[in-house]
Scaffold this active site. Structure first.
Site, short mmCIF file in Angstrom:
data_model
loop_
_atom_site.label_atom_id
_atom_site.label_comp_id
_atom_site.label_asym_id
_atom_site.label_seq_id
_atom_site.Cartn_x
_atom_site.Cartn_y
_atom_site.Cartn_z
N HIS A 21 0.80 -1.38 -0.08
CA HIS A 21 -0.02 -0.06 -0.02
C HIS A 21 0.98 1.23 -0.09
O HIS A 21 1.90 1.13 0.61
CB HIS A 21 -0.80 -0.06 1.10
CG HIS A 21 -1.87 -1.08 1.12
ND1 HIS A 21 -2.20 -1.86 2.20
CD2 HIS A 21 -2.85 -1.43 0.14
CE1 HIS A 21 -3.41 -2.85 1.78
NE2 HIS A 21 -3.53 -2.47 0.64
N TYR A 62 -4.72 3.80 0.26
CA TYR A 62 -5.95 3.70 1.21
C TYR A 62 -6.46 5.05 1.29
O TYR A 62 -5.91 6.19 0.87
CB TYR A 62 -5.48 3.22 2.55
CG TYR A 62 -5.95 1.76 2.50
CD1 TYR A 62 -6.44 1.13 1.45
CD2 TYR A 62 -5.52 0.78 3.60
CE1 TYR A 62 -6.91 -0.33 1.45
CE2 TYR A 62 -5.70 -0.44 3.74
CZ TYR A 62 -6.37 -1.32 2.50
OH TYR A 62 -6.79 -2.38 2.41
ZN LIG Z 1 -4.80 -3.72 -0.40
#
Ligand SMILES: [Zn+2]
Length: 277
Positions: free
Chosen positions: A179, A225
């Protein structure tokens, strides 16, 4: 273990009912959630879909492999890479569960083809290769990080995960990508609001010793995110872009240009990068 077993049983039961349903594409009201997100914008459907199984996953949707430490992926040059073929292409074998409807399989294959157009990654149907992706509708949306060896599961639950961007996101994990908000230089680009993060979820925001492949921090990455990921209070931000807090993060529409460049750099596909200019 219990959850996996239950999921497997549930998948079998649902699979049977799907098999008995002869009208393609009309499985019941739940399936409509596979086509339209319940929330638009930055809210992460992945986290929402996974909320009941989140404790078994790292950073919300990365399964921890039994065989190796996933954190080695970027620090140990080739530990999680898929190998190159003699022709320079990186072939990643896959098997898609027959549980999926034809339209869902087409969405998965379509997402794979988006890699073929821009990178040297080539997803190929499983024909007995040792290492391969086993794509099924288990509980939630998740993948292991990079090639873990042998048959490795990628879960794309039909209840929320079978959309172009989410499929790309999970396939990027399977290719070895983490991420964006855990990058080594993230503190220069986002502020983590620890006060809004329950202590039990703090590990999802740990900064990593990542290889950023010479690419800039990418707010538009499909691996970033959203602002409210794992928030203690609905709507409160856990990740705030700096210096401009209005910058959008958490998109799940499609890979960014930088996501694509990273694939080609990580896998040493310089000729694709040259072609892209
Ligand atoms: Zn992920």
């Amino acid at each position: 273990m219990g959850l996996s077993f239950l999921s497997a049983v549930l998948a079998v039961v649902l699979g049977l009912s799907a098999a008995l349903n002869t009208t393609q594409g009309t499985p019941g009201p739940e399936a409509t959630t596979t086509q339209e997100p319940r929330h638009s914008g930055i809210t992460s459907r992945i986290l929402e879909v996974n909320k009941d199984i989140i404790q078994t996953l790292m950073e919300g949707d990365v399964a921890v492999p039994r065989k190796r430490n996933a954190m080695r992926c970027f620090s140990d040059a080739n530990s999680c890479k898929w190998p190159k073929s003699f022709n320079g292409m990186v072939e990643v074998p896959y098997h898609i569960s027959n549980y999926f409807y034809a339209s869902e399989k087409a969405a998965i294959v379509g997402a794979m083809e988006s890699f073929h157009m821009n990178t040297c990654i080539h997803f190929v149907p499983y024909t007995g290769q040792t290492d391969y992706l086993n794509i099924g509708s288990l509980s939630g949306c998740w993948s292991t990080l990079g090639r873990s060896g042998g048959k490795q599961d990628v879960s794309l639950s039909v209840y929320g995960c079978v959309s172009h961007g989410i499929i790309q996101h999970e396939l990027l994990h399977a290719l070895g990508f983490k991420h964006e908000h855990t990058r080594s230089d993230r503190d220069q680009h986002v502020r983590i609001n620890w006060e809004n993060i329950p202590s039990g979820n703090a590990y999802n925001f740990q900064r990593g010793n990542t290889n950023n492949l010479g690419t800039p921090y990418d707010y538009s990455s499909i691996m970033h995110y959203p602002k409210d990921a794992f928030s203690r209070v609905y709507g409160a931000e856990t990740i705030t872009p700096i210096p401009d807090p209005s910058v959008q993060i958490g998109q799940r529409n499609s890979m960014s240009a930088i996501d694509i460049i990273r694939i080609n750099r990580f896998y040493g596909c310089w000729w694709v990068a040259v072609a892209q200019g």
